[in-house]
Design an enzyme around this catalytic site. Structure first.
Site: not given
Length: 290
Positions: A258-259
């Site tokens: 989950p950047c």
DNA sequence: AGCCGTCTCTTCT
DNA sequence: AGAAGAGACGGCT
């Protein structure tokens, strides 16, 4: 060719809504001084306000208004402030598959450095396919050991999207295989299928530093966020936030790693490889489900 | 202005 | 070829 059109909405009901939603998000965030009303937006899109409202809410799990609230600076700051220390200290075993819903899409990973990649990966086959997702057309890539790549394409730039990914691992053999990747897509974007008992298998291919950064991202739970410098501290290089930014940007598994939960220190969204609008969309979509 | 990993290009073995 | 170093360049602070 228009892959998107042939796929229809084979993933989730929200999938086919993204085009509309994307335009709405763009309009209401691009110039927030002259924030258009829902009526304005609907008119510009050639839809009735009620219909638009419905589409948007189905997609986001939030009304347009609530969504907008969820992606403001204010809210971003709140995401950051929720005591983030404990989660960053958690060890991997516990962090990724243990109790306490860390990442809600439970994931197990193995890492591959460029060296290993070169030795074992040359000639490794990567199967890829395009699938409708809540965030637009998704390019899904997998080896026989697990998911290796996830990218997004806006209207008909599938070619560019594929090129962006394939040039990262030039030694691999690429095979277009919709069937091989369909199951992954189905599972990633349908939160009802997220299951700690059967975590998603992923393969991380990158430098040591990148892997450490990506692992740190995996520990940020849904509905939370951290700053680049938080991550820098966590990987043992507190002053390397700039470098962290670069590594985050090279994340090959968009959404799964989950950047989009990495923000600037002030809560600003800074950048996103697949477009800022998409980052906003992901954050808002999660806000509607957290 | 500094910080620091990557990428590219150059040089040296 | 392959290692080692210089410079430039960012999803930062």
């Amino acid at each position: 060719m228009n892959i998107a059109a042939t796929l229809k909405s084979d993933i989730t009901p929200e999938g086919s809504d993204y085009e509309t939603v994307r335009k709405v998000i763009e309009m209401i965030t691009e110039d927030y001084r002259h924030q258009p009303s829902l009526d304005d937006v609907a008119m510009r899109l050639g839809q009735s306000p009620t219909q638009l409202q419905k589409t948007f809410t189905r997609w986001a799990g939030l009304s347009p208004k609530a969504f907008l609230q969820a992606v403001t600076l204010d809210h971003a700051k709140r995401l950051l402030r929720q005591e983030s220390m404990p989660l960053l200290e958690t060890s991997f075993e516990v962090g990724l598959s243990g109790p306490g819903r860390l990442h809600d899409l439970f994931v197990t990973h193995e890492a591959m450095s460029p060296g290993e990649w070169k030795a074992r990966g040359a000639g490794l086959t990567i199967r890829y396919g395009y699938h409708v997702s809540p965030f637009g057309l998704a390019l899904v890539m997998a080896t026989d050991r697990g998911l290796a790549g996830l990218a997004f394409a806006d209207d008909s730039d599938e070619e560019a999207c594929l090129a962006d990914m394939t040039c990262r691992w030039p030694n691999a053999v690429y095979v277009h295989d919709q069937e091989a990747t369909a199951a992954y897509a189905l599972r990633i974007f349908d939160s009802a299928r997220w299951n700690p008992q059967q975590p998603l298998r992923i393969v991380l291919i990158g430098s040591d530093f990148q892997i450490r950064v990506w692992e740190a991202l995996l520990r940020i739970p849904m509905g939370r966020a951290v700053t680049y410098s938080d991550i820098a501290g966590q990987v043992g290089q507190p002053t390397a936030s700039r470098a962290v930014g670069a590594a985050v940007g090279r994340n090959p598994l968009s959404f799964v790693v989950p950047c989009h939960r990495a923000l600037g220190k002030g809560g600003a969204l800074t950048g996103y490889h697949w477009g800022l609008t998409r980052k906003r969309a992901m954050l808002g979509w999660e806000a509607g489900r957290a």
